[in-house]
Design a protein around this motif. Sequence first.
Motif, PDB file in Angstrom:
ATOM      1  N   ALA A   1       1.130  -8.687   0.698  1.00 25.63           N
ATOM      2  CA  ALA A   1       0.368  -9.169  -0.568  1.00 25.63           C
ATOM      3  C   ALA A   1      -1.069  -8.631  -0.446  1.00 25.63           C
ATOM      4  O   ALA A   1      -1.730  -8.383  -1.550  1.00 25.63           O
ATOM      5  CB  ALA A   1       0.541 -10.621  -0.756  1.00 25.63           C
ATOM      6  N   SER A   2      -1.771  -8.629   0.619  1.00 25.81           N
ATOM      7  CA  SER A   2      -3.188  -8.550   0.702  1.00 25.81           C
ATOM      8  C   SER A   2      -3.526  -7.286   0.604  1.00 25.81           C
ATOM      9  O   SER A   2      -4.511  -6.734   0.202  1.00 25.81           O
ATOM     10  CB  SER A   2      -3.620  -8.995   2.247  1.00 25.81           C
ATOM     11  OG  SER A   2      -2.990  -8.310   3.162  1.00 25.81           O
ATOM     12  N   TYR A   3      -2.151  -6.445   0.849  1.00 31.09           N
ATOM     13  CA  TYR A   3      -2.314  -4.698   0.645  1.00 31.09           C
ATOM     14  C   TYR A   3      -1.932  -4.342  -0.935  1.00 31.09           C
ATOM     15  O   TYR A   3      -2.039  -3.325  -1.239  1.00 31.09           O
ATOM     16  CB  TYR A   3      -1.456  -4.148   1.420  1.00 31.09           C
ATOM     17  CG  TYR A   3      -1.646  -4.215   3.018  1.00 31.09           C
ATOM     18  CD1 TYR A   3      -3.042  -4.752   3.300  1.00 31.09           C
ATOM     19  CD2 TYR A   3      -1.172  -3.496   4.025  1.00 31.09           C
ATOM     20  CE1 TYR A   3      -3.370  -4.910   4.738  1.00 31.09           C
ATOM     21  CE2 TYR A   3      -1.525  -3.364   5.191  1.00 31.09           C
ATOM     22  CZ  TYR A   3      -2.483  -4.201   5.652  1.00 31.09           C
ATOM     23  OH  TYR A   3      -2.838  -4.250   7.039  1.00 31.09           O
ATOM     24  N   GLU A   4      -1.959  -5.512  -1.531  1.00 31.17           N
ATOM     25  CA  GLU A   4      -1.812  -5.301  -3.091  1.00 31.17           C
ATOM     26  C   GLU A   4      -0.352  -4.844  -3.362  1.00 31.17           C
ATOM     27  O   GLU A   4       0.043  -4.179  -4.462  1.00 31.17           O
ATOM     28  CB  GLU A   4      -3.073  -4.257  -3.768  1.00 31.17           C
ATOM     29  CG  GLU A   4      -4.262  -4.706  -3.594  1.00 31.17           C
ATOM     30  CD  GLU A   4      -5.361  -4.142  -4.336  1.00 31.17           C
ATOM     31  OE1 GLU A   4      -5.099  -2.813  -4.816  1.00 31.17           O
ATOM     32  OE2 GLU A   4      -6.576  -4.316  -4.400  1.00 31.17           O
TER      33      GLU A   4
ATOM     34  N   ASP B   1       2.927  -5.427  -4.984  1.00 28.08           N
ATOM     35  CA  ASP B   1       3.408  -6.587  -5.958  1.00 28.08           C
ATOM     36  C   ASP B   1       4.814  -6.259  -6.284  1.00 28.08           C
ATOM     37  O   ASP B   1       5.410  -7.166  -7.203  1.00 28.08           O
ATOM     38  CB  ASP B   1       2.449  -6.357  -7.221  1.00 28.08           C
ATOM     39  CG  ASP B   1       2.658  -4.957  -7.884  1.00 28.08           C
ATOM     40  OD1 ASP B   1       3.386  -4.199  -7.328  1.00 28.08           O
ATOM     41  OD2 ASP B   1       1.929  -4.688  -8.927  1.00 28.08           O
TER      42      ASP B   1
ATOM     43  N   TYR C   1       3.369 -13.564  -6.470  1.00 21.39           N
ATOM     44  CA  TYR C   1       2.723 -12.159  -6.646  1.00 21.39           C
ATOM     45  C   TYR C   1       3.493 -10.967  -6.383  1.00 21.39           C
ATOM     46  O   TYR C   1       3.506  -9.951  -7.020  1.00 21.39           O
ATOM     47  CB  TYR C   1       1.426 -12.072  -5.406  1.00 21.39           C
ATOM     48  CG  TYR C   1       0.614 -10.948  -5.889  1.00 21.39           C
ATOM     49  CD1 TYR C   1      -0.352 -10.635  -6.948  1.00 21.39           C
ATOM     50  CD2 TYR C   1       0.693  -9.516  -5.001  1.00 21.39           C
ATOM     51  CE1 TYR C   1      -0.906  -9.569  -7.161  1.00 21.39           C
ATOM     52  CE2 TYR C   1       0.096  -8.547  -5.106  1.00 21.39           C
ATOM     53  CZ  TYR C   1      -0.860  -8.509  -6.242  1.00 21.39           C
ATOM     54  OH  TYR C   1      -1.635  -7.300  -6.309  1.00 21.39           O
TER      55      TYR C   1
ATOM     56  N   ARG D   1      -0.026   4.333  -3.631  1.00 19.96           N
ATOM     57  CA  ARG D   1       0.235   3.632  -2.655  1.00 19.96           C
ATOM     58  C   ARG D   1       1.556   3.252  -1.992  1.00 19.96           C
ATOM     59  O   ARG D   1       2.619   3.989  -2.652  1.00 19.96           O
ATOM     60  CB  ARG D   1      -0.496   2.192  -2.725  1.00 19.96           C
ATOM     61  CG  ARG D   1       0.350   1.280  -3.675  1.00 19.96           C
ATOM     62  CD  ARG D   1      -0.122  -0.252  -3.741  1.00 19.96           C
ATOM     63  NE  ARG D   1       0.620  -0.902  -4.618  1.00 19.96           N
ATOM     64  CZ  ARG D   1       0.324  -1.482  -5.767  1.00 19.96           C
ATOM     65  NH1 ARG D   1      -0.895  -1.073  -6.335  1.00 19.96           N
ATOM     66  NH2 ARG D   1       0.953  -2.261  -6.701  1.00 19.96           N
TER      67      ARG D   1
ATOM     68  N   GLY E   1      -7.713  -6.258   4.161  1.00 19.80           N
ATOM     69  CA  GLY E   1      -7.377  -5.253   3.083  1.00 19.80           C
ATOM     70  C   GLY E   1      -6.596  -3.879   3.583  1.00 19.80           C
ATOM     71  O   GLY E   1      -6.549  -3.721   4.937  1.00 19.80           O
TER      72      GLY E   1
ATOM     73  N   THR F   1       1.822   4.465  -8.319  1.00 18.01           N
ATOM     74  CA  THR F   1       0.896   3.529  -7.680  1.00 18.01           C
ATOM     75  C   THR F   1      -0.312   4.015  -6.801  1.00 18.01           C
ATOM     76  O   THR F   1      -1.036   3.701  -6.724  1.00 18.01           O
ATOM     77  CB  THR F   1       1.466   2.387  -7.369  1.00 18.01           C
ATOM     78  OG1 THR F   1       1.963   2.744  -6.081  1.00 18.01           O
ATOM     79  CG2 THR F   1       2.451   1.586  -8.295  1.00 18.01           C
TER      80      THR F   1
END
Length: 546
Positions: free
Chosen positions: A14-17, A19, A41, A66, A176, A64
């Motif tokens: 989650a901290s790495y976005e 989702d 999230y 990522r 991050g 994305t």
Amino acid sequence: MRLSAAEALVNQLASYEVDRIFCVPGESYLAALDALYDHKYIEVVACRHEGGAGFMALADAKLTNRPGVLFTSRGPGAMNAAISLHAAQQDGIPLLAFIGHVTRKELGRGAFQEVDYGTTFGDIAKKVIEIHDGSRMYDLIAQAWQFAISGTPGPVVIVLPEDMLEDHIDASASAGPPRALCSGPTTADLEAVAQRLSKAQRPLLIAGSQIGSADAKAALCQIAEQWGLPVLGAFKQQDVMANDHPHWIGQVGFVMNPVMADALKETDLILAVGTRLGDITTQGFTFPASPLPEQDVIHVYPDAEKLGRNIAPWMGIVADSGSFLSEFARHPVPPTEFSRSAWVGKLTQRHRELTRFSPKPSDLGVDLGCVVIAVDEYAPPNTLFCLDSGNFATWVHRYLTVHKGQHLLGSASGAMGSGVPFAVSAAMRHPEHTVIAFMGDGGALMNGNEIATAVHHGANIKLIIADNAVYGTIKGFQEKLFPGRPVATSLTNPDFVAWAESFGVKGYSISEDADADHVIEAALTHDGPVVVHVKQSAERLNAFSP
């Protein structure tokens, strides 16, 4: 604060976005699933097969920029997912594949569904990481992410022993997501490229898969216009530039049409950006030739190991493709005595000749080009096209114009069965876009069960199935190498309209060329997912057949 290793894993993602994750649930990683229960999230997408889940993760990674995230159970689940790891490796797509595993006390004892993943995936994955101590969760996930995105992006396998996920460890704050390790082009690099390019009369820019972001594509267009460069997309890279751009000359297929291949022989300099210059893009290592090409080659790629691997470049630059293009777009263009307008015009004229459609009616079925032309007319400006693998794809590459604002997701791995999963993932990521997927009858029945996933999540997908009742690519090769001796290529297919409706999806059928226009218009304006069953003529399986 103490928490389980499974909770730490989910928090780290989650901290790495991250989702969204794709999975088929399994008992070997139940603790991770439980950690996701309260984590609002991250959306969990349960799929109907691990191969479909993996392809969805790959599409999400492309959309994305990522890593895609896949969770699968041990043994059979991991083997089902292997096709997506191979596709990630072939396409250079970052993928984190989390695999549940036997408990630590069972390791190496031939336990139920135990697999040595280092051995199994060692030549496909960039790294296989097995986490034996929950306290290592934070640093090893960071390491996995770094490996996936650096150099040539690709798959990283993270093996999670079942009992390790329940280790209790100290919570740690995340810094991050790690960034890719890659140097940018130096000023000297840019100047050398500019000077060499200014002396070329008939240069060519080959644009590869690592040109993915909007900024990189914009810089590519700017460079093509500033320097007067024709742009050729590498294999399966039809959307690196708008196909109606005056400098676009098409993308490389398995076999380049002689009309274009003959013209390209006049090239006196190749600038290859974001491509590994593999066997298909180089037409069997003939253009540019291996090991010593006839023309100078400037090769820009983020992985030093790929520079000079098969083709000796005049200059190799280790750099992120987007960074190189952005920097070079700002570099002054030195004066040149050559006008390249005639060179660009010659190639774009050849491309226009190749993409001009003339229907060839047949009593044996639909000319697939009529369907593609209708899609080209009615597809909205924001369409996301998805492309499975097979002979039908030649019709899309030849006659579909991917405009600015549109995108095309395909796989250079040649893996069939990606079309439906790609479409589901794309529609979930961008519900505001129209998502259209092309596939053959072979690929449709490989992961077509993921239509159920689309319905479950309300994904509005438009599927176009070319039904010619054969494995077309293989049939073509059989006829070429062993004429008149077909084996294992004929198919018996369902009624795809009835098949679609069994999922609660609207079905349409095209059985004559004249049906294509009005059926495609109706399908694309229908408020909900659809399947269009195209009864294709088996006379012309390939768009370049006579």
